[in-house]
Design an enzyme around this catalytic site. Sequence first.
Site, PDB file in Angstrom:
ATOM      1  N   GLY A   1       3.183  26.869  56.867  1.00 28.35           N
ATOM      2  CA  GLY A   1       2.534  27.527  58.534  1.00 28.35           C
ATOM      3  C   GLY A   1       3.148  26.500  59.609  1.00 28.35           C
ATOM      4  O   GLY A   1       4.483  26.592  59.853  1.00 28.35           O
TER       5      GLY A   1
ATOM      6  N   THR B   1       2.928  30.667  52.197  1.00 27.32           N
ATOM      7  CA  THR B   1       3.890  30.983  52.363  1.00 27.32           C
ATOM      8  C   THR B   1       4.577  30.793  51.480  1.00 27.32           C
ATOM      9  O   THR B   1       4.825  29.614  50.720  1.00 27.32           O
ATOM     10  CB  THR B   1       4.508  30.913  53.554  1.00 27.32           C
TER      11      THR B   1
HETATM   12  N1  GLY Z   1       0.362  32.393  57.633  1.00 28.91           N
HETATM   13  C1  GLY Z   1       1.120  31.918  57.751  1.00 28.91           C
HETATM   14  C2  GLY Z   1       2.203  31.896  58.885  1.00 28.91           C
HETATM   15  O1  GLY Z   1       2.287  33.317  58.967  1.00 28.91           O
HETATM   16  O2  GLY Z   1       2.448  30.844  60.089  1.00 28.91           O
END
Ligand code: GLY
Length: 558
Positions: A462, A369
């Site tokens: 994450g 992210t």
């Molecule tokens: N794709 C990582 C999250 O939304 O935590």
Amino acid sequence: MKITSALLFLLCLVWQVPAGAVSNAERSEHGMVVSANAASSAVGVAIMKRGGNAIDAAVAVAFSLAVTHPTAGNIGGGGFLVYQGSEGSPVAYDFRETAPGASHPEMWLVDGQYSYERHHLSHLSVGVPGTVAGLYLAWQDAGSLPWADLLAPAIEQAKKGIVVTDGLARSLEHVLPRMQKYPASVAKFTNEGTPLAAGEVWRQPDLAATLKRIADKGPDGFYRGRTADLIVAEMQRGGGIITHEDLAGYAAKRRAPVRGSYRGYDVLSMPPPSSGGVAIVEMLNILEGYDLAASGFGSARSLHLMTEAMRRAYADRARYLGDPDYVEMPLARLTSKDYAAELRGTIDPEKASFSSPESFTWPAESKQTTHFSVVDKDRNAVSLTYTLEYSYGSAIVVPGGGFLLNNEMGDFNAGPGLTDSTGLIGTSANLAEPGKRMLSSMSPTIVNRDGEVFMVTGTPGGRTIINTVLQTILNVIDHGANAQTAVDLGRIHHQWLPDVIEMEKLAFSPDTIRMLEAQGHRIEEIDDQGVAEVILVNDGVLEGGVDRRQWDGGVAGY
Ligand code: GLY
């Protein structure tokens, strides 16, 4: 501003962080942006200098990162934005991707067997993107400059080109094998198959044209017309299921931020479908019952108590949390001081407790992210985290559109009853259903003091996001760190299962590690954990902390 060594030494005593760990923070007076790309941070500051506010700057930075930071900056993904205006109530904007209308809980099975490839690396793994709708909604509510002006810098960057950095070149080399089956991706990220080299100018004309359509037509420039046609054509070509109806029906949502308090500071963070805000408030509530400042940064006692708080909050996260439009959740209880006191009662200050694997574990979420923080001259603040899920998302570039699609459907659980010891999950709260948002860990967070913005923080990563944000807050409030030190200090991560503390290498003393092991903790060393981007407001001065764990990040201020 330069800080002399004598002053630094004094600050160390006051701040209770190890002397060697104190870093200079960037400071400015009026406005500041801290993001994963220095040029994009500068775009945000230029917007503020033209009279734009924090939302204007955030919109411009988000579109710019879609050009400069393709690992996670995006228009083909989704995310969350927490906004605290100098007036009015704070708002959380939810622009998480949604499951297309043809989704169903068993969509990751092939002949009855779970398929990782289908779940994470196929056209089926693409969720309906939310970023453009979310940025537009926030701008409609609180922006002040014309929408098109906020896209102009990104269009310019895409059209004229940006200089490829060492970090970008390295990361592209890494992802190119995954892109080989998608000609439009190879065309965008190479010179006819040769990886882009550091130092060369990289132009993205198709992306510039898509951004121009969004500039001219708002969300209709993405969710309808030519861009929608291009997305749907790629879905049909590759076996995906996103339709024109899915795109036209996407809606970003305003939600009430999760609220908590910690030692007199007020904490605002992202509610479900993020698990982050609830878990952060739960952990802070637990830790408020201990004197972490007296125990000291990095002491075995502090790390033990933090680990036990993490273990409990992550277990609750796994048990209860999902899309609030589909799942009932006991949010008031999870974020209450009474519940935290009950949980403290289960913590032995001398001994590790035990995570039971018999019920279920939690699916892995991607580390890719990106987060940025913005504060403007009126002390409006934006904390924004958005993502494509994996680094470069699905690795699918929309032919003719020039942008990457997410693979966020991978954040849904694997399938009904598929819980097993390898980490597959089959619990119902987070199974794919039409229109549902997949659970996230993204935790854009704002901390207020006396009703005014004090700290804006967040991070990619994450599941580790939640613990990284927790630790930046503890570093500032308990250990007196400045913004840069708050992000530089070493971090740990425990997520209930597997029952292990991940610790950044060389960040904690061998003695501390031995004491934790003697208490029954299992420790694993990791290279690094997330990259936090922090702004503090101290006596009217903005202080920026940009994480040195990343390649291209930068603080910009004026
Ligand atoms: N794709 C990582 C999250 O939304 O935590």
